[in-house]
Design a protein around this motif. Structure first.
Motif, PDB file in Angstrom:
ATOM      1  N   ASN A   2       0.827  -1.207   0.000  1.00  0.00           N
ATOM      2  CA  ASN A   2       0.000   0.000   0.000  1.00  0.00           C
ATOM      3  C   ASN A   2       0.857   1.250   0.000  1.00  0.00           C
ATOM      4  OD1 ASN A   2      -2.756  -1.059   0.127  1.00  0.00           O
ATOM      5  ND2 ASN A   2      -2.083  -1.924   2.087  1.00  0.00           N
ATOM      6  N   TYR A   3       0.234   2.310  -0.471  1.00  0.00           N
ATOM      7  CA  TYR A   3       0.904   3.603  -0.550  1.00  0.00           C
ATOM      8  C   TYR A   3       0.282   4.585   0.428  1.00  0.00           C
ATOM      9  CZ  TYR A   3       2.687   1.797  -4.990  1.00  0.00           C
ATOM     10  OH  TYR A   3       3.305   1.041  -5.958  1.00  0.00           O
ATOM     11  N   TRP A   4       1.127   5.464   0.953  1.00  0.00           N
ATOM     12  CA  TRP A   4       0.689   6.423   1.966  1.00  0.00           C
ATOM     13  C   TRP A   4       1.324   7.778   1.740  1.00  0.00           C
ATOM     14  CZ3 TRP A   4      -2.847   4.039   5.007  1.00  0.00           C
ATOM     15  CH2 TRP A   4      -2.799   2.639   5.054  1.00  0.00           C
ATOM     16  N   LEU A   5       0.822   8.749   2.491  1.00  0.00           N
ATOM     17  CA  LEU A   5       1.453  10.065   2.514  1.00  0.00           C
ATOM     18  C   LEU A   5       1.556  10.480   3.969  1.00  0.00           C
ATOM     19  CD1 LEU A   5       0.858  13.141   0.278  1.00  0.00           C
ATOM     20  CD2 LEU A   5       0.628  13.394   2.753  1.00  0.00           C
ATOM     21  N   MET A   6       2.745  10.931   4.355  1.00  0.00           N
ATOM     22  CA  MET A   6       2.972  11.330   5.736  1.00  0.00           C
ATOM     23  C   MET A   6       3.506  12.754   5.774  1.00  0.00           C
ATOM     24  SD  MET A   6       4.573   7.674   6.928  1.00  0.00           S
ATOM     25  CE  MET A   6       4.217   7.725   8.682  1.00  0.00           C
ATOM     26  N   LYS A   7       2.845  13.571   6.590  1.00  0.00           N
ATOM     27  CA  LYS A   7       3.211  14.981   6.667  1.00  0.00           C
ATOM     28  C   LYS A   7       4.137  15.266   7.835  1.00  0.00           C
ATOM     29  CE  LYS A   7      -1.292  16.750   5.111  1.00  0.00           C
ATOM     30  NZ  LYS A   7      -2.468  17.514   5.583  1.00  0.00           N
ATOM     31  N   SER A   8       5.046  16.181   7.594  1.00  0.00           N
ATOM     32  CA  SER A   8       5.893  16.656   8.672  1.00  0.00           C
ATOM     33  C   SER A   8       6.291  18.091   8.379  1.00  0.00           C
ATOM     34  CB  SER A   8       7.143  15.779   8.785  1.00  0.00           C
ATOM     35  OG  SER A   8       7.994  16.280   9.804  1.00  0.00           O
ATOM     36  N   GLU A   9       6.426  18.869   9.432  1.00  0.00           N
ATOM     37  CA  GLU A   9       6.923  20.218   9.240  1.00  0.00           C
ATOM     38  C   GLU A   9       8.443  20.125   9.146  1.00  0.00           C
ATOM     39  OE1 GLU A   9       5.403  22.969  12.102  1.00  0.00           O
ATOM     40  OE2 GLU A   9       3.359  22.175  11.963  1.00  0.00           O
ATOM     41  N   PRO A  10       9.001  20.538   8.019  1.00  0.00           N
ATOM     42  CA  PRO A  10      10.440  20.353   7.807  1.00  0.00           C
ATOM     43  C   PRO A  10      11.311  21.043   8.864  1.00  0.00           C
ATOM     44  CG  PRO A  10       9.474  21.752   6.099  1.00  0.00           C
ATOM     45  CD  PRO A  10       8.349  21.177   6.874  1.00  0.00           C
ATOM     46  N   ASP A  11      10.788  22.099   9.476  1.00  0.00           N
ATOM     47  CA  ASP A  11      11.538  22.745  10.560  1.00  0.00           C
ATOM     48  C   ASP A  11      11.733  21.783  11.724  1.00  0.00           C
ATOM     49  OD1 ASP A  11      11.719  25.042   9.139  1.00  0.00           O
ATOM     50  OD2 ASP A  11      10.146  26.119  10.227  1.00  0.00           O
ATOM     51  N   ALA A  12      10.765  20.900  11.900  1.00  0.00           N
ATOM     52  CA  ALA A  12      10.838  19.928  12.991  1.00  0.00           C
ATOM     53  C   ALA A  12      11.541  18.645  12.548  1.00  0.00           C
ATOM     54  CB  ALA A  12       9.440  19.606  13.503  1.00  0.00           C
ATOM     55  N   PHE A  13      11.150  18.162  11.381  1.00  0.00           N
ATOM     56  CA  PHE A  13      11.736  16.920  10.862  1.00  0.00           C
ATOM     57  C   PHE A  13      11.498  16.853   9.358  1.00  0.00           C
ATOM     58  CE2 PHE A  13      11.550  12.201  10.218  1.00  0.00           C
ATOM     59  CZ  PHE A  13      12.884  11.962  10.502  1.00  0.00           C
ATOM     60  N   SER A  14      12.583  16.820   8.610  1.00  0.00           N
ATOM     61  CA  SER A  14      12.484  16.839   7.147  1.00  0.00           C
ATOM     62  C   SER A  14      13.028  15.547   6.552  1.00  0.00           C
ATOM     63  CB  SER A  14      13.287  18.020   6.595  1.00  0.00           C
ATOM     64  OG  SER A  14      14.669  17.766   6.764  1.00  0.00           O
ATOM     65  N   ILE A  15      12.828  15.400   5.265  1.00  0.00           N
ATOM     66  CA  ILE A  15      13.367  14.224   4.569  1.00  0.00           C
ATOM     67  C   ILE A  15      14.894  14.201   4.659  1.00  0.00           C
ATOM     68  CG2 ILE A  15      13.333  15.426   2.319  1.00  0.00           C
ATOM     69  CD1 ILE A  15      12.555  11.694   2.645  1.00  0.00           C
ATOM     70  N   THR A  16      15.487  15.377   4.664  1.00  0.00           N
ATOM     71  CA  THR A  16      16.949  15.464   4.790  1.00  0.00           C
ATOM     72  C   THR A  16      17.397  15.009   6.176  1.00  0.00           C
ATOM     73  OG1 THR A  16      16.720  17.433   3.409  1.00  0.00           O
ATOM     74  CG2 THR A  16      18.910  16.969   4.292  1.00  0.00           C
ATOM     75  N   ASP A  17      16.595  15.352   7.184  1.00  0.00           N
ATOM     76  CA  ASP A  17      16.897  14.873   8.541  1.00  0.00           C
ATOM     77  C   ASP A  17      16.879  13.349   8.583  1.00  0.00           C
ATOM     78  OD1 ASP A  17      17.098  17.466   9.543  1.00  0.00           O
ATOM     79  OD2 ASP A  17      14.961  17.569  10.031  1.00  0.00           O
TER      80      ASP A  17
END
Length: 156
Positions: A2-17
């Motif tokens: 299955n596929y999903w989408l997960m949100k995060s505020e990059p200031d708190a936690f980003s894909i780079t983190d």
DNA sequence: GCCAACGTTGGC
DNA sequence: GCCAACGTTGGC
């Protein structure tokens, strides 16, 4: 799968983190919404998800992550010092759950919310439904492929 | 900072 | 069970 989408505020936690974490993996804690929790509990190891940056200059899909561990109790709910503390959840009776996610890849060109809204075939996406604020949501295979295609296009 | 939309809480 | 008040999310 299955596929999903997960949100995060990059200031708190980003894909780079996430990418720079020791094992490129991290637990996805802090979800305190029942619907989002239920979606997380439906996740299986190996499922893929879009990493969405929210509440930032250019909201959108910035990367792809993989569910590395299925849902288990979110211990941050038990910590009075934690921002997401919830006394209704106890180790004996956990109310909130989290999954572990692992970095797969960053999108060379993020697919912005604007681009998603411009794509008529994505009108039905949960992300762009009126008043949709879920931080974890399912994505259909068709939506998944459409967004990946948008990420590969040279011009938006 | 504003505000629409939604979820939660708690009195009744 | 109803609903007003309040809190949160998240785009703009």
């Amino acid at each position: 799968m299955n596929y999903w989408l997960m949100k995060s505020e990059p200031d708190a936690f980003s894909i780079t983190d996430l990418k720079s974490r020791p094992k490129r993996s991290e637990h996805w804690d802090g979800v305190r919404n029942y619907q989002a929790r239920n979606f997380m509990r439906a996740m299986k190891k190996g499922d893929l998800a879009f990493f969405y940056h929210s509440s930032c200059e250019t909201p959108g899909v910035y990367g792809i992550i993989e569910v590395a561990r299925a849902a288990y109790p979110d211990h941050t709910a038990w910590d009075p010092e934690n921002r997401h503390y919830d006394p209704k959840s106890t180790p004996e009776r956990p109310l909130w759950f989290m999954v572990d996610v692992r970095f797969k890849r960053e999108l060379e060109k993020p697919v912005t919310l604007t681009a998603i809204k411009m794509q008529s075939s994505l009108k039905q996406m949960r992300l762009v439904q009126r008043g949709s604020r879920l931080s974890v949501m399912p994505v259909t295979a068709k939506e998944w492929n459409t967004i990946l295609k948008l990420a590969e296009e040279k011009f938006p």
